[in-house]
Design an enzyme around this catalytic site. Sequence first.
Site, short mmCIF file in Angstrom:
data_model
loop_
_atom_site.label_atom_id
_atom_site.label_comp_id
_atom_site.label_asym_id
_atom_site.label_seq_id
_atom_site.Cartn_x
_atom_site.Cartn_y
_atom_site.Cartn_z
N ASP A 49 0.84 -1.20 0.00
CA ASP A 49 0.00 0.00 0.00
C ASP A 49 0.87 1.25 0.00
O ASP A 49 1.54 1.55 0.98
CB ASP A 49 -0.89 0.01 1.24
CG ASP A 49 -1.80 1.24 1.28
OD1 ASP A 49 -2.86 1.20 0.62
OD2 ASP A 49 -1.44 2.24 1.93
N TYR A 54 3.18 9.58 -0.33
CA TYR A 54 4.31 8.94 0.36
C TYR A 54 5.63 9.12 -0.38
O TYR A 54 6.69 8.82 0.16
CB TYR A 54 4.05 7.43 0.57
CG TYR A 54 2.75 7.07 1.25
CD1 TYR A 54 1.96 8.04 1.87
CD2 TYR A 54 2.29 5.76 1.29
CE1 TYR A 54 0.75 7.70 2.49
CE2 TYR A 54 1.10 5.42 1.91
CZ TYR A 54 0.33 6.40 2.50
OH TYR A 54 -0.86 6.05 3.11
N LYS A 79 -2.70 5.93 -4.31
CA LYS A 79 -3.82 6.83 -3.99
C LYS A 79 -3.66 8.20 -4.64
O LYS A 79 -2.55 8.69 -4.83
CB LYS A 79 -3.92 7.02 -2.47
CG LYS A 79 -3.86 5.72 -1.68
CD LYS A 79 -4.08 5.92 -0.19
CE LYS A 79 -3.73 4.66 0.58
NZ LYS A 79 -2.30 4.54 0.88
N HIS A 112 -7.65 9.37 -1.71
CA HIS A 112 -7.00 9.35 -0.38
C HIS A 112 -7.87 9.97 0.71
O HIS A 112 -7.96 9.44 1.82
CB HIS A 112 -5.66 10.09 -0.50
CG HIS A 112 -4.61 9.64 0.47
ND1 HIS A 112 -3.28 9.57 0.16
CD2 HIS A 112 -4.70 9.22 1.76
CE1 HIS A 112 -2.59 9.13 1.20
NE2 HIS A 112 -3.43 8.92 2.19
N1 LIG Z 1 -5.31 6.25 3.81
C1 LIG Z 1 -4.77 6.95 4.78
O1 LIG Z 1 -5.13 8.10 5.03
C2 LIG Z 1 -3.69 6.32 5.61
C3 LIG Z 1 -3.28 6.95 6.80
C4 LIG Z 1 -2.29 6.32 7.56
C5 LIG Z 1 -1.72 5.13 7.11
N2 LIG Z 1 -2.12 4.56 5.94
C6 LIG Z 1 -1.54 3.29 5.43
O2 LIG Z 1 -1.58 2.32 6.47
C7 LIG Z 1 -0.26 1.85 6.74
C8 LIG Z 1 -0.12 1.49 8.19
O3 LIG Z 1 -0.37 2.62 9.03
P1 LIG Z 1 0.78 3.43 9.79
O4 LIG Z 1 2.07 3.22 9.08
O5 LIG Z 1 0.36 4.85 9.94
O6 LIG Z 1 0.80 2.81 11.24
P2 LIG Z 1 0.89 1.33 11.90
O7 LIG Z 1 1.08 0.31 10.85
O8 LIG Z 1 -0.24 1.23 12.85
O9 LIG Z 1 2.19 1.45 12.81
C9 LIG Z 1 3.47 1.64 12.27
C10 LIG Z 1 4.42 1.91 13.45
O10 LIG Z 1 4.54 0.72 14.25
C11 LIG Z 1 5.91 0.31 14.30
N3 LIG Z 1 5.89 -1.16 14.26
C12 LIG Z 1 5.60 -1.94 13.19
N4 LIG Z 1 5.62 -3.25 13.52
C13 LIG Z 1 5.96 -3.30 14.83
C14 LIG Z 1 6.14 -4.36 15.74
N5 LIG Z 1 5.97 -5.63 15.37
N6 LIG Z 1 6.51 -4.06 17.02
C15 LIG Z 1 6.68 -2.77 17.40
N7 LIG Z 1 6.50 -1.71 16.58
C16 LIG Z 1 6.13 -1.98 15.31
C17 LIG Z 1 6.56 0.93 13.11
O11 LIG Z 1 7.94 1.17 13.34
P3 LIG Z 1 9.10 0.45 12.45
O12 LIG Z 1 8.88 0.85 11.03
O13 LIG Z 1 10.35 1.01 13.03
O14 LIG Z 1 8.95 -1.03 12.68
C18 LIG Z 1 5.81 2.26 12.99
O15 LIG Z 1 6.33 3.20 13.90
C19 LIG Z 1 0.61 3.03 6.28
O16 LIG Z 1 1.96 2.65 6.10
C20 LIG Z 1 -0.09 3.41 5.01
O17 LIG Z 1 0.22 2.51 3.97
C21 LIG Z 1 -3.11 5.14 5.19
#
Ligand SMILES: NC(=O)c1ccc[n+]([C@@H]2O[C@H](COP(=O)([O-])OP(=O)(O)OC[C@H]3O[C@@H](n4cnc5c(N)ncnc54)[C@H](OP(=O)(O)O)[C@@H]3O)[C@@H](O)[C@H]2O)c1
Length: 277
Positions: A49, A54, A79, A112
Site C-alpha cells: 500500500d 508517500y 492513492k 485518499h
Molecule cells: N489512507 C490513509 O489516510 C492512511 C493513513 C495512515 C496510514 N495509511 C496506510 O496504512 C499503513 C499502516 O499505518 P501506519 O504506518 O500509519 O501505522 P501502523 O502500521 O499502525 O504502525 C506503524 C508503526 O509501528 C511500528 N511497528 C511496526 N511493527 C511493529 C512491531 N511488530 N513491534 C513494534 N513496533 C512496530 C513501526 O515502526 P518500524 O517501522 O520502526 O517497525 C511504525 O512506527 C501506512 O503505512 C499506510 O500505507 C493510510
Amino acid sequence: MLKIDTTTSLNNGKEMPLFGLGVYQVEEKGDSCYNAVRWALDAGYRSIDTAKLYANESAVGRAVRDSGIPRDQVFVTTKLWNTDHGYDNTLKAYDKSLATLDLDYIDLYLVHYPVFGPRLETWKAMEEISQLSSCHAIGVSNYMPQHMNELLANCTIPPAVNQIELSPYNFKYRNEIVTLCRSNNIQLEAYCPLTRAKKLADPKLVVMAQKYGKTTAQILVRWALEEQIVVIPKSSNKGRIEENANVFDFEISKEDMETLNGFDEQLITSWDPTDAP
Ligand SMILES: NC(=O)c1ccc[n+]([C@@H]2O[C@H](COP(=O)([O-])OP(=O)(O)OC[C@H]3O[C@@H](n4cnc5c(N)ncnc54)[C@H](OP(=O)(O)O)[C@@H]3O)[C@@H](O)[C@H]2O)c1
C-alpha cells in the site's frame, strides 16, 4: 485456515490479499522503501500500500519488478492526493502514478481523502479510470457515512474498498461506517492497525498476547484478519516486517475477539474525518 496470501473477493470480481505492507513514511532515498518491500515480498507478503503522498511509488514499483514474483501475484495500491482532485486532475494524477510506479497496471487506485467540493467530479474520473486495462479496481479512503452515502447516491460504479483507521481501540467508534460498508459489499481496509505503536504496551493487550504466545502487534494484525478486514501494518525493519506476518498459525477465540472489541477508546492516531463535510 487463513494463509498469508488469502484473498477477499471485491465487489467488481477482483481478488485482494487480506494482508499487506503499508509504506507511509518509508523513505525512498537510501533504499529504505525498496528494501522494506523486498523483505516483505521475501517474507510472503503479496500486497503493498503506497500513495502519491508517500513519495515512494518509484521504489515500490522497482522492488515489485525486481522481486521476480509474477506481477499477477502481487497487489499494488496507490492513492490520489488531495491537490489532484477534480475530473481532469484525477486523470492526470493517475497517469503520473502509473508512470512513477512503472508497472503495467495498478491493482487498486484510492481517493485518499474525501475532499469537500470536487469529490463527485473526481469520482467520475475514477469510474473512467476503472474501465482502463491498467486499473483493476477503484476505491476510497477516509470516507465516513456522510461521504459514503453521498457517493453511493451519485455513482455508477461503487467503490470496491474503503481504507480507514481501524483497530480494537476504535472499532466501536467506527461502527456506523463499518456497518454501512459491510451492507454495501465494500471491503474494509485497516490503516494504522498497530495504532502507530501507541498501544503495543497496553497491559490488557499484553495479557492477551501472552495468552497466545504472540506479540501485541501480532494480536492486532490477527484481530483485523478475523474481522475479514484487509490489514496493512507498516514497518521498515526486516525483523518486524517478518514478525507482523507471522500471524497465520493461530486463531483468536470468539470470546477474546469480543474482549478485544471492548478495548475501544475512540483512539484515532491519524487525521479524524468523523466531522469532515
Ligand atoms: N489512507 C490513509 O489516510 C492512511 C493513513 C495512515 C496510514 N495509511 C496506510 O496504512 C499503513 C499502516 O499505518 P501506519 O504506518 O500509519 O501505522 P501502523 O502500521 O499502525 O504502525 C506503524 C508503526 O509501528 C511500528 N511497528 C511496526 N511493527 C511493529 C512491531 N511488530 N513491534 C513494534 N513496533 C512496530 C513501526 O515502526 P518500524 O517501522 O520502526 O517497525 C511504525 O512506527 C501506512 O503505512 C499506510 O500505507 C493510510
